[in-house]
Design a protein around this motif. Structure first.
Motif: not given
Ligand code: SAM
Length: 510
Positions: A6-10, A168-175, A194-195, A207-216
Motif C-alpha cells: 500500500f505504501f511501496d508497491p514497486g 498527519r504522519p506520526g499521529d495516533h488515531i482511534i477508530e 516512513g519506515y 533504533a535511532k531513527k525510531r527514537e527520532s520521530k514518533r511512529e504513526g
C-alpha cells in the motif's frame, strides 16, 4: 519487515503480492497474484469475471497500469483436472461426473440452479473479448474492491474527514468500529511516518531513527469478533500490522485503553458507531464527575448507557500533549443531537456539523455550434438515432416537395405549349399554373433547410465564433457516486495545561 504494497508497491506486480484488476471505473477486484500451478486450470490461477478470464500468468511481472487482455481459458483441461481429482477422491458420479447430480438434501431446482451458475462460470472462462487494467493497491482502490462486511466509509467522505481532522504522519488515531476496514486503510496511510528501517541499516541506526520521530499508529476497535478477526488477517496480509492494532472490544462499556501504558495515546478519534455518545465518556483527560456522567447518560434515552461504578483507576486514552480532534459519522440527525449534547457536557469545543454531498462532474468539449444547427459535427455518424431518423424524413419530404414543384413546372410548360398550338391566349392557363407552382415553392421553402445549407451556415457561424475546432466546454453531474450520506460532527478537546506548562510557556515566549 517487508514494506507494505500500500505504501511501496514497486514498479511492477510480483508473485505473492496484492494486485487490483480494474474492469470498469468503479468495478475492481482484488487478487493475491500467484505463480503456482496448483489450480483447476491448465493456466494456473485464473480470475474469472463478467468481462472475461485473466490467468495470473498474464498479470505477473507487469508494470502497474498495464492493460491486460482477457484470455481464452482451457476449460477442457479444467474439467479433466477436476475429473481426475474426483476420480482420485473416488467421488465420481454414475454419469462420469459431468452431469449435475443431486447432493444429499438438494432439490431438483437447486440442482438446476447449480448447473446454471456452473455454465455461467464456463461462459465467463471462455470469453476473451474484454480487457482490464492492473493497478496497485491503494486505500482508494481497496475501498472499491474490499470484501464488504458492513457499510463502509467511501473516499469522498474519508478524504474530507482526514483533512478536517488535520491527520498527519506520526499521529495516533482511534477508530471504532472498524467494520470492513475501509477507513482503517485510509487512516494508516495518513499517519505513516516512513519506515524506521532501511534495507541495509543495522539495528542501532534503526533504533535511532525510531527514537527520532514518533511512529504513526491506528488503534482500531470492533466488537463483532469475526469482523475483527477478518480485518486482522487482511491487515497482516497487506503488511500493515506493525502500524494497526485491531482490538475486539465493546467500546461503549470497556473504553479504549490497552494494556500498555502509552497506548493508544491518541491525537485523533473517528467514531463510526450506532451510538457514538455512549463511547464519549471514555474519551476524557480526567475522570468525569458523577454529574457529568449523568448528563452524558441523559443525552441518551438508552438505559444501557447508564454509567456503571468501576473500581479500575482512571487512565486517559488521549495524548496529553496534543489537542484531540474528533469526528463522528452518523446517518440520522437524532444521533447528531445526542452526540453534540454529550460533547458539550464533556468539555469539547468548536463543535460543528457538516454533511457531504459529493458529485462527480463530467467535463467535455461539445461541438455546440453544429449541434445548434441540428448536426453533430461534420461527421454524420456521430448523430443520435432520433436525429438520423429525422434527417431521413427531412430528405424524403424535401424530395417529395421538389418533385411536386418540378411536376407543376412541367405541367405549366405543357399547358402553355398546348394553348399556343390551339392559338389561345396563355394568360388564364399561366395564372392557374403560377398559383400551383407558387404553392409548391412555398411548401418547399417551409421545409427545414437542406443538410448542405445547414452545414454551410453552421460553418460560417462557427468560423465567426472560432469554435469549430475547439467546441464549447460543457459539464454535467453524474448521478451515481459511491458515498454513504452521513452527518459528520467535528470537535476539539484542548490539550492538558498545568501550572508547569504555563510557566514553561511564559519563559519561552516571554
Ligand atoms: N468505518 C468502517 C469502514 O469504513 O469499513 C465501517 C464501520 S460499520 C458502519 C460500524 C461497525 O461498528 C460495525 O462493524 C459494528 O460491529 C461496530 N460496532 C458497533 N457497536 C460497537 C461497539 N460498541 N464497540 C465496537 N464496535 C462496535
Amino acid at each position: 519487515p517487508q514494506p507494505s504494497p500500500f505504501f511501496d508497491p514497486g514498479a511492477q506486480s510480483v508473485a505473492g503480492s496484492l494486485g487490483v484488476l480494474q474492469l470498469k471505473r468503479d468495478h475492481l477486484i482484488p487478487a493475491i497474484l500467484s505463480a503456482s500451478s496448483d489450480s483447476d486450470y491448465a493456466e494456473g490461477h485464473v480470475e474469472n469475471t463478467r468481462f472475461g478470464s485473466y490467468p495470473h500468468s498474464t498479470l505477473l511481472n507487469q508494470p502497474w497500469g498495464t492493460q491486460v487482455l482477457a484470455s481464452v481459458v482451457d476449460t477442457g483441461s479444467r474439467s479433466s483436472k477436476s475429473k481426475k481429482r474426483k476420480r482420485d477422491e473416488g467421488d465420481e458420479g454414475e454419469n462420469g461426473g459431468d452431469a449435475p447430480t443431486a447432493k444429499a438434501g438438494q432439490s431438483k431446482s437447486e440442482v438446476v440452479k447449480a448447473e446454471r451458475s456452473r455454465s455461467e462460470v464456463v461462459k465467463a472462462a471462455t470469453a476473451s473479448s474484454g480487457f482490464a487494467h492492473l493497478v496497485p493497491p491503494t486505500p482508494e482502490t481497496w475501498t472499491l474492491c474490499l470484501p464488504h462486511r458492513t457499510q463502509v466509509v467511501y473516499t469522498p467522505d474519508y478524504s474530507y474527514i482526514l483533512q478536517r481532522l488535520r491527520v498527519r504522519p506520526g499521529d495516533h488515531i482511534i477508530e471504532a468500529g472498524a467494520g470492513s476496514g475501509s477507513f482503517t486503510h485510509a487512516s494508516v496511510r495518513a499517519v505513516f511516518n516512513g519506515y524506521p528501517w532501511e534495507s541495509n541499516a543495522d539495528e542501532e541506526t534503526t533504533a535511532k531513527k525510531r527514537e527520532s520521530k514518533r511512529e504513526g499508529h491506528v488503534y482500531s476497535y470492533e466488537y463483532h469478533a469475526p469482523r475483527a478477526e477478518q480485518l486482522q488477517k487482511e491487515i497482516a496480509s497487506h503488511g500493515l500490522d506493525s502500524l494497526v492494532t485491531v482490538t475486539n472490544r465493546d467500546v461503549y462499556g470497556d473504553g479504549f485503553c490497552l494494556d500498555s501504558e502509552d497506548e493508544p495515546n491518541a491525537d485523533v478519534i473517528f467514531l463510526d458507531l450506532p451510538a457514538p455518545w455512549q463511547a464519549l465518556k471514555h474519551l476524557t483527560r480526567s475522570p468525569p464527575s458523577p454529574a457529568v456522567l449523568n448528563a452524558v447518560s441523559d443525552a441518551s434515552a438508552d438505559a444501557s448507557d447508564t454509567p456503571q461504578p468501576t473500581s479500575k483507576p482512571f487512565r486517559s486514552p488521549l495524548n496529553p500533549k496534543s489537542t484531540t480532534r474528533i469526528c463522528t459519522f452518523s446517518p440520522c440527525i437524532e444521533q447528531v443531537t445526542k452526540t453534540v449534547s454529550a460533547l458539550r457536557s464533556l468539555g469539547w469545543l468548536e463543535i460543528g456539523m457538516s454533511e457531504i454531498q459529493a458529485k462527480r462532474l463530467e467535463v467535455r468539449r461539445e461541438r455546440v455550434g453544429l449541434q445548434e444547427e441540428g448536426l453533430r459535427g461534420a461527421n454524420p455518424t456521430a448523430a443520435t438515432v432520433q436525429e438520423a431518423v429525422q434527417r431521413l424524413r427531412d430528405v424524403e419530404d424535401r424530395a417529395k416537395a421538389f418533385h411536386g414543384l418540378q411536376k407543376v413546372k412541367q405541367d405549366q410548360v405543357m399547358r402553355r405549349a398546348e394553348a399556343k398550338k390551339r392559338g389561345e391566349k396563355t394568360a388564364a392557363a399561366t395564372s392557374e399554373t403560377n398559383g400551383k407552382s407558387g404553392a409548391a415553392k412555398a411548401k418547399l421553402d417551409a421545409l427545414p433547410p437542406s443538410k448542405h445549407d445547414r452545414l454551410e451556415r453552421a460553418k460560417r457561424d462557427l468560423e465567426r465564433r472560432a469554435l469549430f475546432k475547439e467546441g464549447r466546454l460543457v459539464h454535467r453531474t453524474e448521478p451515481e457516486i459511491k458515498t454513504h450520506t452521513s452527518y459528520l460532527v467535528f470537535a476539539i478537546l484542548p490539550r492538558e495545561w498545568s501550572r508547569e506548562d504555563e510557566d514553561k510557556a511564559r519563559k519561552k515566549w516571554g
